[in-house]
Enzyme design. Structure first.
Site, short mmCIF file in Angstrom:
data_model
loop_
_atom_site.label_atom_id
_atom_site.label_comp_id
_atom_site.label_asym_id
_atom_site.label_seq_id
_atom_site.Cartn_x
_atom_site.Cartn_y
_atom_site.Cartn_z
N ASP A 1 28.69 23.28 -80.85
CA ASP A 1 29.78 22.95 -81.77
C ASP A 1 31.16 23.24 -81.17
OD1 ASP A 1 29.33 25.71 -81.84
OD2 ASP A 1 29.31 25.88 -84.01
N GLU B 1 34.63 28.30 -77.16
CA GLU B 1 35.76 29.19 -77.43
C GLU B 1 35.94 30.13 -76.24
OE1 GLU B 1 35.65 31.43 -81.13
OE2 GLU B 1 37.82 31.45 -81.17
N ASP C 1 29.87 27.15 -89.79
CA ASP C 1 29.83 27.99 -90.99
C ASP C 1 30.89 29.08 -91.01
OD1 ASP C 1 28.60 29.54 -88.87
OD2 ASP C 1 27.94 30.92 -90.44
P1 IMP Z 1 31.96 31.40 -77.45
O1 IMP Z 1 32.47 30.15 -76.73
O2 IMP Z 1 30.86 32.07 -76.71
O3 IMP Z 1 33.10 32.31 -77.79
O4 IMP Z 1 31.28 30.99 -78.80
C1 IMP Z 1 31.67 29.95 -79.58
C2 IMP Z 1 30.85 30.05 -80.84
O5 IMP Z 1 31.56 30.83 -81.80
C3 IMP Z 1 30.66 28.69 -81.49
O6 IMP Z 1 29.46 28.08 -81.04
C4 IMP Z 1 30.59 29.04 -82.95
O7 IMP Z 1 29.27 29.42 -83.30
C5 IMP Z 1 31.48 30.26 -83.08
N1 IMP Z 1 32.84 29.88 -83.53
C6 IMP Z 1 33.98 29.94 -82.81
N2 IMP Z 1 35.04 29.53 -83.53
C7 IMP Z 1 34.55 29.17 -84.73
C8 IMP Z 1 35.15 28.62 -85.94
O8 IMP Z 1 36.37 28.35 -86.02
N3 IMP Z 1 34.31 28.38 -86.98
C9 IMP Z 1 32.97 28.63 -86.93
N4 IMP Z 1 32.37 29.14 -85.84
C10 IMP Z 1 33.15 29.40 -84.75
MG MG Z 2 27.40 28.56 -81.73
#
Ligand code: IMP
Ligand code: MG
Length: 176
Positions: free
Chosen positions: A100, A103, A159
């Protein structure tokens, strides 16, 4: 407190972008393509993108993987856990990971490394949303739906505390 969901990307925008992403993926020439949807957040995006890929004539197989990142506030990069692994052997396969949101990038960087170490021939990434300003790990997605403003978003699989995954569009939350 009541959550208001403000529309960021509506159903038409999502449909159109999925078709565009599928056309790009079709041009990339993947062989023995295995698409891995990273649960839970990608499940709606993946379902739509997979059907767009069918319309674009891309043959593929689908698997699912569930990852949980913990200690997300720390700077260590290895703290991602495989909660549910893929069933398939990924050796010599081209992989497209679907998630999704990209980040910090920790989750997808971990998955990419793991699949490469298992012998996948190519591991590319498709994400619906890219929060570029938040990157910690060294990873970019080959396919990005939309560059996402630094706001908390829900819907279309995503979510807030297990709610709003069923919302058919992507919105950001404000509380009243
Ligand atoms: P990262 O890139 O390892 O920091 O993880 C990203 C994950 O954090 C995504 O796959 C989502 O599950 C969650 N996430 C980050 N930002 C959001 C948001 O704005 N809404 C919902 N979930 C988020
Ligand atoms: Mg995720």
């Amino acid at each position: 407190m009541t959550d208001i969901i403000n529309v960021l990307y509506d159903e038409d925008a999502l449909d159109q972008r999925n078709a565009e992403l599928a056309a790009l993926i079709a041009e990339a020439g993947y062989q023995k393509l295995l698409v891995i949807a990273v649960l839970k957040g990608s499940f709606v995006f993946a379902a739509d993108l997979l059907r767009a890929l069918y319309r674009a004539g891309v043959p593929l197989e689908v698997e699912f993987m569930s990852l949980s990142s913990y200690g997300a506030g720390t700077k260590s990069s290895g703290n991602v856990e495989v909660v549910r692994d893929v069933d398939a052997d990924v050796r010599d396969r081209d992989i497209l990971l679907i998630d999704d949101i990209l980040e910090s990038g920790r989750t997808l960087a971990f998955a990419k490394t793991m699949l490469s170490e298992r012998g996948a021939s190519r591991v590319d990434v498709a994400v619906l949303l890219d929060k570029k300003g938040k990157r910690v790990a060294e990873i970019e997605a080959e396919y990005v739906g939309f560059d996402c403003p630094d706001k908390f978003v829900v819907g279309y699989g995503m979510d807030k505390a297990h709610m709003y995954r069923e919302v058919p569009f992507v919105g950001h939350l404000t509380e009243i």
